[in-house]
Design a protein around this motif. Structure first.
Motif, short mmCIF file in Angstrom:
data_model
loop_
_atom_site.label_atom_id
_atom_site.label_comp_id
_atom_site.label_asym_id
_atom_site.label_seq_id
_atom_site.Cartn_x
_atom_site.Cartn_y
_atom_site.Cartn_z
N GLY B 76 -3.28 86.45 6.37
CA GLY B 76 -2.73 85.15 7.07
C GLY B 76 -1.60 85.59 7.96
O GLY B 76 -1.51 85.20 9.02
N LEU B 79 -2.75 87.36 11.08
CA LEU B 79 -3.48 86.80 11.98
C LEU B 79 -2.38 85.90 12.47
O LEU B 79 -2.43 85.84 13.88
CB LEU B 79 -4.37 85.82 11.44
N MET B 82 -0.72 87.81 15.31
CA MET B 82 -1.53 88.19 16.36
C MET B 82 -1.59 86.96 17.43
O MET B 82 -2.16 86.91 18.34
CB MET B 82 -3.11 88.29 16.01
N GLY B 83 -1.15 85.82 16.96
CA GLY B 83 -1.03 84.71 17.84
C GLY B 83 -2.16 83.70 17.39
O GLY B 83 -2.25 82.39 17.90
N VAL B 84 -2.84 83.67 16.39
CA VAL B 84 -3.97 82.81 15.95
C VAL B 84 -3.23 81.59 15.15
O VAL B 84 -2.35 81.87 14.41
CB VAL B 84 -4.98 83.32 15.10
N ASN B 85 -3.38 80.29 15.72
CA ASN B 85 -3.28 79.12 14.88
C ASN B 85 -3.78 78.97 13.82
O ASN B 85 -4.99 78.34 13.65
CB ASN B 85 -3.29 78.03 16.02
N VAL B 86 -3.11 79.16 12.46
CA VAL B 86 -3.88 79.37 11.40
C VAL B 86 -3.46 77.99 10.41
O VAL B 86 -3.61 77.90 9.18
CB VAL B 86 -3.69 80.25 10.27
N LYS B 87 -2.80 76.85 11.07
CA LYS B 87 -2.46 75.69 10.52
C LYS B 87 -3.09 74.63 10.90
O LYS B 87 -3.11 73.53 10.49
CB LYS B 87 -1.18 75.75 10.68
#
Lengths: 354, 94
Positions: B76, B79, B82-87
């Motif tokens: 997590g 990720l 890397m700039g991924v919105n994981v929320k």
């Protein structure tokens, strides 16, 4: 090439360990995406890699608790988990799991566990595949009719058994906010009891059965079914791990090796659901189920017809690993494409903001 | 489609019938790990299994979620870096 093979201290067999990592990574992605522990692929996968069936079931159940926990936490962030529904279903699942696990031990004593589990799997997978594709086919024809009449197509759905079941108002009646469902508490309890019983027999967390059951019988939207199911798989998976470990049919070393790949895959799979529509998830779920069923048919024919056994067993291995590989690749591509679009959108927003 | 499914179920039941009919009694199978050729942690783990299934179970159900959580947090974190919105979820279609 000996170092590719590792001795499993409890099962006493040498196993091709890179196969465990690849199986874990693929199954992690698939489980995070479809809302299942992935035991339905892990069990035959481990059996193919060389574990006896009872150990394949126990180890499969044990490893699934890890990636399910990872995926359910990620889905919770996306608002896909209905904890109230999940907790109610845990009670039914746990009550159903133990009789199922005891049935496997009884079958093992009678020397019939492999055949029964394989036949049972086949019936179950056929039923689920039929359900999913009937649903998709009905939705498509409804959409066509709606288009012909000039109505919006977004709201239509295929199989709607949940509407009839939700009308059975045996008290207490509960409202599940995230799922948007109002029904008798006995509906999720009874659905989870049956799915728990089947999970105990087949050595799966129950997600394979519960995910479609949540959609078609309880009436959850696909994304909420995926998230809620993973929450439940975590708890029932832990219970299953305890049950099978206590019965001595768990190979922790294999579970840990698989976990290394599975936890990475689970995050990718869970994030990928952000970028795929609900019916897209159902369609690929159905394809996965059909592939798994075909591989079991091959194994059954191989055990009944000795001259073709070597060829059919090899074909079944290729099919199941190919299936895990193809679905993982699809999920990974959707993940990469979604991430790229999301990053481009973020960049665009930053540029337009004064 | 549903007729095909019904016929497939009947065929399966017929195929499974001899196996069910051939069933006979048996005793519980108790497994003992041969730890004589094992060394280090493998020997220790095999002995845990042989001596106490209760302790073996406890270690198993602690190890799996703890390792899973650590690996999941790490992935997590990568990720998110890397700039991924994981929320939050962008697509809300059901």
């Amino acid at each position: 090439m000996d170092w590719f093979y590792l001795l499993m201290p409890i099962a006493g067999t040498y196993i091709f360990w890179p196969g465990l990592v690849v199986l874990g990574l693929g199954v992690g992605m698939i489980s995070g995406f479809f809302g299942m522990g992935g035991g339905w692929m892990v069990t035959p996968g481990l059996n193919i890699l060389g574990f006896p069936m009872a150990f394949s079931i126990g180890t499969g159940v044990t490893q699934m608790a890890g990636p399910s926990l990872v995926s359910s936490l990620r889905h919770a962030k996306f608002g896909n988990v209905d904890y109230r529904l999940g907790l109610i279903m845990v009670a039914g699942t746990v009550a159903g799991f133990e009789p199922g696990a005891r049935l496997v031990m009884w079958l093992e004593r009678h020397g019939r566990v492999d055949a029964y589990v394989q036949y049972g799997y086949l019936v179950l997978l056929s039923l689920i595949a039929w359900l999913v594709f009937t649903d998709i086919s009905r939705k498509n024809s409804k959409d066509r009719e709606a288009r012909a009449l000039g109505k919006p197509v977004e709201a239509s759905s295929g199989i709607e058994w949940h509407k009839a079941l939700q009308k059975i108002k045996i008290p207490p009646i509960v409202h599940f906010q995230k799922a948007g469902v109002r029904c008798s508490v006995w509906l999720p309890v009874s659905v989870s009891f049956v799915t728990g019983l089947l999970a105990g027999v087949f050595g799966i967390g129950g997600g394979l059965i519960r995910m479609p059951a949540l959609i078609y019988l309880v009436g959850c939207p696909t994304h909420v079914a995926v998230g809620t199911d993973l929450f439940e798989v975590t708890i029932s998976g832990l219970y299953g791990a305890a049950s099978y470990s206590y019965k001595g049919r768990t190979e922790l070393l294999a579970a840990v090796i698989m976990l290394l790949g599975a936890c990475i895959g689970a995050q990718i799979g869970a994030v990928a659901t952000k970028y795929v529509k609900g019916y897209g998830i159902r369609l690929f779920f159905g394809i996965a189920v059909i592939g798994c069923a075909v591989s079991i048919v091959m194994k059954l024919i191989a055990s009944a017809y000795a001259p073709a056994a070597a060829f059919l067993n090899a074909a079944a291995t290729t099919l199941i690993l190919g299936l895990v590989g193809a679905l993982s690749l699809y999920i990974f591509v959707r993940f990469l494409r979604g991430v790229r679009e999301e990053l481009a959108l973020q960049k665009q927003m930053l540029q337009t903001t004064p | 489609m549903s007729n095909c499914f019904r016929w497939a179920c009947v065929a399966l039941a017929l195929r499974a019938a001899p196996a069910i009919a051939a069933e006979h009694g048996g005793q519980p199978i108790v497994l003992v790990v041969d730890s004589r050729n094992l060394s280090g942690w493998m020997a220790w783990w095999a002995n845990v299994y042989n001596e106490s299934h209760w302790y073996f179970t406890l270690l198993t159900i602690i190890t799996i979620p703890v390792l899973g959580l650590l690996m999941g947090k790490l992935t997590g974190f990568v990720l998110a870096r890397m700039g991924v919105n994981v929320k939050s979820r962008v697509l809300a279609e059901h």
